[in-house]
Design an enzyme around this catalytic site. Structure first.
Site, PDB file in Angstrom:
ATOM      1  N   GLU A   1      -4.097   2.020  -7.707  1.00  0.00           N
ATOM      2  CA  GLU A   1      -4.498   3.997  -6.353  1.00  0.00           C
ATOM      3  C   GLU A   1      -6.477   4.048  -7.088  1.00  0.00           C
ATOM      4  OE1 GLU A   1      -0.732   5.838  -5.897  1.00  0.00           O
ATOM      5  OE2 GLU A   1      -0.880   5.281  -7.782  1.00  0.00           O
TER       6      GLU A   1
ATOM      7  N   ARG B   1       1.589  15.437  -5.938  1.00  0.00           N
ATOM      8  CA  ARG B   1       0.820  14.707  -6.794  1.00  0.00           C
ATOM      9  C   ARG B   1      -0.357  15.125  -6.276  1.00  0.00           C
ATOM     10  NH1 ARG B   1      -0.649  10.175  -9.666  1.00  0.00           N
ATOM     11  NH2 ARG B   1       1.336   9.805 -10.686  1.00  0.00           N
TER      12      ARG B   1
ATOM     13  N   PHE C   1       0.694  -1.197  -0.309  1.00  0.00           N
ATOM     14  CA  PHE C   1       0.162  -0.109  -0.303  1.00  0.00           C
ATOM     15  C   PHE C   1       0.923   1.507   0.336  1.00  0.00           C
ATOM     16  CE2 PHE C   1      -1.883  -3.127   2.214  1.00  0.00           C
ATOM     17  CZ  PHE C   1      -3.587  -3.365   1.667  1.00  0.00           C
TER      18      PHE C   1
ATOM     19  N   ARG D   1      -0.688   4.825  -1.009  1.00  0.00           N
ATOM     20  CA  ARG D   1      -1.739   4.276  -2.270  1.00  0.00           C
ATOM     21  C   ARG D   1      -2.727   5.718  -2.634  1.00  0.00           C
ATOM     22  NH1 ARG D   1      -5.898  -0.770  -1.823  1.00  0.00           N
ATOM     23  NH2 ARG D   1      -6.173  -1.467  -4.104  1.00  0.00           N
TER      24      ARG D   1
ATOM     25  N   PHE E   1      -0.866   8.141  -3.075  1.00  0.00           N
ATOM     26  CA  PHE E   1       0.690   9.089  -3.259  1.00  0.00           C
ATOM     27  C   PHE E   1       0.462  10.844  -2.738  1.00  0.00           C
ATOM     28  CE2 PHE E   1       5.297  10.455  -4.998  1.00  0.00           C
ATOM     29  CZ  PHE E   1       5.940   9.227  -4.049  1.00  0.00           C
TER      30      PHE E   1
ATOM     31  N   ALA F   1       2.728   4.026  -7.853  1.00  0.00           N
ATOM     32  CA  ALA F   1       2.062   4.949  -8.978  1.00  0.00           C
ATOM     33  C   ALA F   1       1.222   3.467  -9.461  1.00  0.00           C
ATOM     34  CB  ALA F   1       2.932   5.277  -9.459  1.00  0.00           C
TER      35      ALA F   1
END
Lengths: 167, 796, 281
Positions: free
Chosen positions: B747, B315, B233, B347, B349, B546
């Site tokens: 994700e 992100r 994760f 997960r 990110f 990712a």
């Protein structure tokens, strides 16, 4: 001083403070029993003692003296899988697999508890046998955490075996 | 054809019989040592004295090392950081969080090491500890020089000029990974000073690189093997470095194998978690709820070391638009340095943190204009994608020469394309169509009306419903990571061995890639022997992260398989006086001219003809270009979409709440394996909902994490699963040239859990007269829900 | 040297305990996690095999529950409705694996403020039976629990049984706990209520709250407010302020004090309402 593990009698460990989980894994190399939290909070180390599900991390090996311990390795023989093991494959009842041996051991005992009429906290009427529903299974499997979230598959697999057994 | 089949996980029979081997299950030689860290007991302070004599004297202890000991022995304290060289293996003079490893113990058993580690005595001169984002802001304690600011248009002016405005702020909690298998590594010293490492890691190459650096060895002398993880994760992207390095150093010191595994409490105290943050927002919009401009400020609590915080915070910014075209936007991101665990990959990110911001804004706007939030979402959606490819990609195994189909990107007329806040054209938007489909299948509008009626007659229980969409960018934002390698061998008996750089953590990557390779050779997936990820077989890999595992490794493995298949075709065609492009690989057979060979026989003939049956394969994601300083470019090859409708019920007097029903439609492109993909979607949703509802991390005033055990940190259990849980895949080909036209799935569905939070907010709103937008922080624990209910009801 | 003792009789057990440094093990589900970080201290004495410590018996004086009776055995037993709360608590302790190993006596001796078994036993006026080499003594449960992780048990005494007097076996009872999840977590608040109803009025009320004070406790003031009240009006007589006054909840990682006592009051109202519901004809 001996325990029967998966049908074979083995001597107890010398150290009486050794948990059953450690004894299985380190002493007997039965590594199918997993340690997730080592404090009774996740269910990954579930094994059966005389058919009842217990947490092997909270049980001293010596407490199982003279009793019959069944681990995930004892549920199948070779390629001949237990119906629950087959059903977990058919319903994708896992992802990473780490909680799976504990889930399957717990489910094995759970089917017996249901058959014996043991109530759960969602059983409305404690005086009658619990019905076989997804809700009952959800509730009764809540002592086994699955972080991947494969609950749908786990419930479907158990429900299938339970219904086949009932039929 | 094996791509697209709902095959079970490749290791399924091993998992259900307890035979699947994880790092801690690997038998070690009897002389192996077991390691544990001694941890700091304060959040910030200078180490003035360290008395480890009791540790050394404890039963079973073989060695004890402090940072000074490591420096004396290895010339430096080895660094564990994946980014900024700011994470010495052991606290070096100063402890920077409560739980900071301060010394290392090696003993003859795991328990002996753990017990001994508690006997260390450390004296500190305490220093002020910055524990919260407010503490860090006040002290200007941050990574990078100042906040990162990206903008498109003039948001401030647009907001001011808009007919209506809202503003607000809310807290979003972090999240513990709680992989069921804790962090673990083992080192086996080899002859010639080489090291073999077994690690539960998503990033074997990083482990190899860091161990080599720590041990002053070339990377070629360190081999890292990963068969599987018991969950990752994101928590095993960088957090396993410490254990592997510690094992390697002890092996070098003692010549003995070494293993380290964190017990659950240690794992939760030592390792990083999802970044928590505060989101501040301001938006301007018209009477329809169409947004003209929006501003966000993210106050991200990054913890004591940089780790992956910069790309995570990036992100979060990159997902501040989610599915909505925002004509003017400004995002200001503060990456704050605190004396807490170093927040890390989890997960999504950062994507979930960014996305929950804009989803709350949309809800707030809908409240302000008095419209159904779904309608406001729809008026703000990006323009839909034009016509996609006509045929389903991956439906038949095409030859390498004429596949993939042409690039649809170029077909799109420039004028129709809207851009994201980072100026990337959104060409593949299918959110509108998916939402329309899901609204119908979930019967959203009728249920919303029914819930409203029901609430009027229910004084204590209140229901809420919400839809939230997802648009998640696929690619590493650090462009050079978007590469992968694979190694495929066909043996002379026709068996096939596959190896690639991706790691297996339960997501079914190995099976998916095996299906790709099986498809190339026209054989059953079961023929493919999947082997452990091994830096000795495929070098220089990126983390399995990712969501990129299948995209990158599937393409690399496909390339390797195609190379071998083309060689086989050439060889067999020559033998049969025909052309290579007429040779077909189907159903376990090879058709050459009029002859049909079994695959094994074909392999044997090619071997006999002295043609190589082994090949590497390589893939680098095309098209991506990204300037992170300016916040412009095309960081993603494509977007993956999804939408969820969640219905909840709350108890307005206790705040207790539960999910009643969930409907999901998720975009997997042409799914490589629908069974595995549905599992990913369900599991991600449950984890996302857990993040925003019950998973609460609590630190006390001293900086001690108080929720460091499963008894106090609550992840969703079987009984928390929605009783009605409908999941469907939007099984249409990716317009980009990905493996089998599939889309990444690890994700994106995590963020479907945001609908749970919005539904809770909707139920809270039903406790008042509708005049107050419910202020609700995440996670929405019963206590927070009750507090929000009281705020809403007081204003009635 | 063996550190693990499994005596055959209570007398043998007491003789072993007289030497000091002995920790009784009654299932182990609490003992073992508490000692994970160190060695299990001293000698461990497994009481689960002692005669008379397992099982439930009824007599003219009331009901006797052996201290080593597991939660599972309690849940499966056929018991009067006054013990419904205890049976409801039994099926919510930990997970079923814990219920199979954990015992009621172990739960009491561990003395967690959030122990599930305590509020249902308090509303049953339970007495504990302690056996030592000086003899047998009985204490009300409320006096046995002296603080968080503290009891009145002397180091050389064994908790052998719980006694519920016949006078407390009347009426109906109900248990309720609050938390984000029922299983495997420590509760934020829990309540047990036992009511006797006569002709639509409450003739006797017993209410207890757990996890909201150093030890779980009864609420005498609220009980007297309910006594004599018409069933239909009973829930409204439970006032937040009265409940808060009886408790001394702490702010901790699981909840703030205000949330805890407010939630406890609401849980009490609901349990009272459940018990006061007219039985369908």
């Amino acid at each position: 001083m001996a325990i029967t593990i998966n049908g074979t009698e083995v001597p107890l460990p010398e150290d009486p403070r050794m948990s059953l989980a450690e004894f299985l894994r380190d002493g007997l190399h039965l590594t199918g029993t997993k340690i997730g939290c080592n404090q009774g909070g996740c269910g990954a180390c579930t094994v059966l003692i005389d058919g009842q599900r217990v947490l092997s991390c909270l049980t001293l090996a010596v407490q199982a003296e003279g009793r019959e311990v069944t681990t995930i390795e004892g549920l199948s023989s070779g390629d001949d899988l237990h119906p629950l093991q087959e059903a977990f494959i058919a319903h994708d009842g896992f992802q990473c697999g780490y909680c799976t041996p504990g889930q399957i051991c717990a489910a094995t005992a759970m089917l017996r508890e249901l058959a014996e009429g043991m109530p759960s906290s969602v059983t409305g009427d404690l005086s009658r046998p619990a019905p076989l529903t997804a809700e009952e299974i959800r509730e009764r499997m809540s002592g086994n955490l699955c972080r991947c979230g494969a609950h749908n598959g786990i419930i479907a697999a158990i429900l299938q075996v339970a219904q086949e057994g009932a039929a | 054809m094996s791509m697209g089949k709902p095959l079970p996980h490749d290791a399924a029979p091993l998992h259900v019989s307890g035979a699947a081997r994880y790092v801690d299950d690997i038998p070690l030689p009897a002389n192996a040592l077991h390691l544990a860290f001694g941890l700091s007991t304060i959040a910030h302070g200078e180490i003035t004295a360290m008395d480890l004599s009791a540790v050394r004297a404890a039963p079973g202890v073989i060695g004890v090392w402090s940072a000074d000991d490591l420096r004396a022995r290895f010339g430096a304290v080895p660094d564990c950081s994946p980014s900024a060289h700011d994470e010495p293996l052991l606290a070096d003079g100063v402890v920077k969080y409560l739980g900071h490893p301060a010394f290392l113990v090696a003993a003859t058993s795991h328990l002996a090491a753990r017990k001994a580690a508690r006997l260390g005595r450390i004296d500190y001169r305490e220093l002020p500890a910055l524990l919260t984002v407010d503490d860090a802001l006040a002290a200007d304690s941050r990574f990078e020089d100042g906040p990162v600011i990206w903008q498109k248009g003039d948001a401030s002016t647009a907001i001011a000029a808009a007919p209506h405005q809202v503003q607000g702020s809310f807290e979003v909690g972090g999240q513990e990974h709680f992989y069921l298998e804790g962090q673990v590594a083992a080192c086996l010293p080899q002859d010639g000073g080489e090291l073999v490492i077994h690690s539960s890691t998503q990033h074997p190459t990083e482990i190899q690189h860091k161990v080599a650096h720590a041990a002053h060895l070339p990377m070629s002398a360190v081999r890292v093997e990963v068969r599987r993880m018991g969950g990752g994760f994101g928590g095993k992207e960088s957090q396993g470095n410490h254990l592997a390095i510690a094992c390697a150093l002890v092996s070098l010191e003692t010549g003995r194998p070494a293993k380290m595994r964190y017990d659950r409490d240690d794992d939760m105290m030592i390792t990083g978690k999802r970044h928590d943050l505060r989101i501040l927002y301001r938006a301007g919009f018209d009477a329809e709820g169409r947004i003209a401009g929006v501003e966000f400020t993210h106050l991200m609590r990054c913890g004591w070391a940089q780790d992956l915080s910069l790309p995570v915070a990036d992100r979060a910014m990159l997902h501040s638009d989610n599915c909505y075209f925002l004509p003017a936007i400004r995002i200001e991101s503060h990456r704050l340095r605190t004396h807490t665990q170093s927040a890390t990959a989890y997960r999504g990110f950062g994507g979930p943190q960014g996305m929950v911001g804009i989803e709350r804004v949309i809800d707030h706007v809908a409240h302000a204009v008095g419209r159904d939030p779904v309608a406001v979402r729809q008026v703000n959606f990006y323009a839909p994608m034009g016509e996609g490819p006509a045929e389903a990609g991956g439906a038949s195994p095409p030859r390498s020469t004429n596949w993939p189909p042409e690039d649809i990107f170029r077909q799109k007329k420039a004028g129709e394309i809207q851009t994201t806040p980072y100026h990337m054209p959104v060409e593949d938007f299918v959110g509108d169509a998916m939402v329309a489909d899901l609204l119908a299948s979930s019967d959203y509008h009728a249920r919303r009306a029914a819930i409203s009626d029901w609430n009027r007659n229910s004084p204590i229980l209140k229901r809420g419903i919400a839809l939230s969409p997802v648009k998640f960018g696929i690619s590493f934002t650090l462009t050079h990571l978007n590469q992968a390698g694979a190694l495929v061998h066909v043996y002379q008996d026709g068996s096939i061995q596959l190896n690639h750089g991706g790691t297996e953590m339960g997501q079914g990557l190995f099976q998916k890639v095996a299906q790709v390779v099986a498809g190339v050779f026209g054989v059953d997936a079961a023929v493919i022997r999947i082997t452990a990820t091994d830096t000795g077989k495929v070098p220089n890999t990126s983390a399995t992260a990712a969501s990129s595992g299948s995209d990158l490794n599937g393409m690399a493995a496909r390339a390797a398989a195609l190379t071998i298949r083309d060689r086989m075709a050439d060889c067999l065609a020559l033998q049969h006086q025909t052309t290579a492009n007429t040779v077909r690989f189907e159903d376990g057979h090879v058709h050459v001219g009029a002859e049909v060979l079994g695959f094994a026989e074909a392999a044997a003939r090619v071997y006999a003809a002295r043609v190589s049956l082994s090949s590497t394969g390589f893939y680098a994601t095309p098209k991506i270009i990204w300037d992170r300083k300016r916040g412009t470019g095309r960081p993603f090859l494509y977007f993956a979409y999804g939408a969820a409708v969640t219905e909840v019920v709350i108890d307005r007097l206790t705040g207790e709440n539960r999910i009643l029903r969930t409907d999901i439609l998720h975009d997997t492109g042409s799914s490589l394996n629908p069974a595995l993909d549905i599992g990913q979607v369900e599991g991600a949703y449950v984890q996302g909902a857990g993040w925003l509802t019950m998973e609460e991390l609590v630190w006390d005033a001293k900086g001690a994490l108080r929720t460091h055990a499963p008894s106090t940190y609550k992840i969703p259990a079987c009984s928390d699963r929605p009783p009605v849980f409908n999941v469907r895949l939007w099984n249409r080909p990716n317009r980009e040239d990905t493996v089998g036209r599939s889309k990444a799935v690890g994700e994106p569905p995590f963020m479907l859990g945001i609908s749970t939070f919005l539904a809770l907010s909707d139920a809270v709103a039903a406790c008042g007269d509708g005049s107050v937008y419910p202020a609700l922080d995440a996670p929405a624990t019963p206590e927070r829900v009750l507090a929000a209910v009281k705020r809403v009801a007081r204003d009635v | 040297m063996t550190d693990f003792l499994r005596p055959a009789t209570v007398e043998d057990a007491l003789a072993l305990m007289a030497a000091g440094g002995v920790v009784p093990l009654a299932g182990g589900t609490d003992l073992y996690p508490a000692t994970q970080r160190r060695a299990l201290p001293g000698l461990v004495l497994d009481v689960t095999g002692l005669p008379g410590l397992c099982g439930i018996t009824t007599g003219p004086a009331g009901l006797r529950i052996g201290a080593a009776t597991t939660w599972t055995a309690l849940a499966r037993a056929t018991l009067p409705p006054a013990l419904a709360a205890l049976q409801q608590a039994a099926v919510e302790v930990g997970g079923i694996q814990i219920q199979n190993a954990g015992t009621i006596g172990g739960n009491l001796c561990n003395a967690s403020p959030a122990a599930d078994g305590v509020p249902p036993l308090l509303v049953l006026d339970t007495e504990v039976e302690l056996v030592g080499h000086r003899g047998i003594r009985r204490l009300p449960l409320s006096q046995f629990l002296t603080g968080p992780r503290q009891t009145a048990r002397q180091a050389d005494e064994l908790l052998t049984a719980l006694h519920i007097p016949a006078s407390a076996l009347s009426g109906q009872s109900h248990f309720r706990k609050l938390g984000a999840r029922a299983y495997l977590v420590i509760s934020i608040a829990m309540v047990a209520v036992r009511l006797d109803l006569q002709a639509g009025r409450i003739s006797h009320a017993a209410l207890a709250v757990g996890a909201c004070s150093a030890t779980a406790c009864r609420l005498p003031q609220v009980e007297s407010a309910l006594t004599g009240a018409p069933a239909a009006e009973a829930p409204a007589l439970i006032r937040d302020a009265d409940v808060a006054a009886a408790l001394s909840p702490l702010d901790d990682l699981r909840a703030t004090a205000a949330y805890r006592s407010g939630a406890a009051a609401e849980l009490l109202r609901r349990s009272v309402a459940t018990l006061c519901q007219p039985v369908p004809a």
